[in-house]
Enzyme design. Sequence first.
Site, PDB file in Angstrom:
ATOM      1  N   MET A   5       0.822  -1.210   0.000  1.00  0.00           N
ATOM      2  CA  MET A   5       0.000   0.000   0.000  1.00  0.00           C
ATOM      3  C   MET A   5       0.858   1.263   0.000  1.00  0.00           C
ATOM      4  SD  MET A   5      -2.963  -1.161   2.706  1.00  0.00           S
ATOM      5  CE  MET A   5      -3.918   0.333   2.493  1.00  0.00           C
ATOM      6  N   HIS A   6       0.189   2.401  -0.168  1.00  0.00           N
ATOM      7  CA  HIS A   6       0.725   3.748   0.080  1.00  0.00           C
ATOM      8  C   HIS A   6       1.718   4.258  -0.958  1.00  0.00           C
ATOM      9  CE1 HIS A   6      -1.109   2.868   3.903  1.00  0.00           C
ATOM     10  NE2 HIS A   6      -0.123   2.101   4.309  1.00  0.00           N
TER      11      HIS A   6
ATOM     12  N   ASP B 121      -2.718  -5.198   0.708  1.00  0.00           N
ATOM     13  CA  ASP B 121      -2.200  -6.506   1.119  1.00  0.00           C
ATOM     14  C   ASP B 121      -2.870  -7.049   2.377  1.00  0.00           C
ATOM     15  OD1 ASP B 121      -0.984  -4.534   2.651  1.00  0.00           O
ATOM     16  OD2 ASP B 121       1.062  -5.139   2.179  1.00  0.00           O
TER      17      ASP B 121
END
Length: 479
Positions: free
Chosen positions: A77-78, A233
């Site tokens: 992520m991110h 995830d």
Amino acid sequence: MYLGLDLGTTGLKAVLIDGERRLLAEATAPLSVSRPHPGWSEQDPAAWIRAAETVLTALAAERDLSALRGIGLSGQMHGAVLLDAADAVLRPCILWNDTRAHGEAAEMDADPQFRAVTGNIVFPGFTAPKLRWVAHAEPRVFASVAKILLPKDYLRLWLTGEHVAEMSDAAGTSWLDTGRRLWDESLLAATGLSAGQLPRLVEGSDVSGHLRPALAGRLGMPADIPVAGGGGDNAATGVGMGVVRAGQAFVSLGTSGVLFAANDAYAPAPETAVHTFCHALPDMWHQMGVILSATDALNWYAGLVGEDAARLATSLGPLRAPGETLFLPYLGGERTPLNDAAIRGAFLGLAHATDRAAAARAVMEGVTFAFCDCRDALAATGTRIDGLIATGGGARSDYWLAAIATALDCPVTLPVAGEFGAAYGAALLGLMAAEDVGAEIAEPPATARIIAPEASFTDAFRAGHARYRKARTAIQGVT
């Protein structure tokens, strides 16, 4: 068959399952991380495509992919993938564990609208502060940004030609109205961006696009296969582990640690440093307490004393009450509940009697007490945990699982051996999108055994956690 792709930080994993959700085949391809400066962490998105080509070619050599009916995606992520108007990558992707934007994150978090709308602290690893950093440090790149994608969504662009994101991953950007499940234009404006620069949003179990004919033909897949929205995830792992209903939770003992709980309502509490995100399924949310060093702490200690971490973790015998030696596992800062990037770890209560095994137990107990902090932070939001499923490399240690069950006063279920992680969850989301089914097919894995709390040690672990909290307070600002 249904395909799940999980784009991790160190590798891309692919799994194939059948309509009965049985694993048919899997393949992996490694990835490397570039660290050109202290605190930086980057990857070239072209490497993700090469890795995808590798795993799909490997699966095609093992299985006839003409029976494929759906694809799902999961990933780290991110990250910030920046594209120009022709979908060319403008710079390497800035990853989730990159801390260069810590100043920008603090500035944004001081603006009350970010916590109010997103339900979360603006952490340095989130996407929005990265864009503010780019605006300051690389203004020419920022001026050329036409689209911003999360890592797995760049794979989606390659698969389908569509700019699409889904709710669980989008919730980690600091641009999503997490309760209403839509991009917030005021937060984008505060970052110097507009809604047109972000992808279209779908739910994780919805169809986000279809496989490009040229790619399908080259890989021996049917044309027009639906590609599901997928999940970040941890959300995809929640789907794979069947943690999709309120009260269900899993504890992940990986390099970092996660206490993940499903919710059927939105209950943000950013002051706890709990992550409150959309789940990968409609009308569901999830919350996570995140600790930055779990098995990483034991690996560090094992290296310090010249021992094998797995042997240490599995050679401690039956559970004991916590000893006088106390370990604080803040080797690289901490998220929940401290949100403190500067704090560092410590041993306290060392004595002549502290031998290698006693220190190893202290390390595992310290990580366990960090999970107790996460439990308490989740409880402060009203989230309940009826039981835990254990996952990750640390779950091979009976001692650790017994400590967690006892300290959290909650039974821990160890699933049978098998694949139930993010790639498997992504494949289930692909099945949901292709067959128009929902959360009813996301069931917990079969149980190998259940580790119950050891009642004779409950009070001792409660007292140990109280000492841990005092020690944590004492070292803040000192380390």
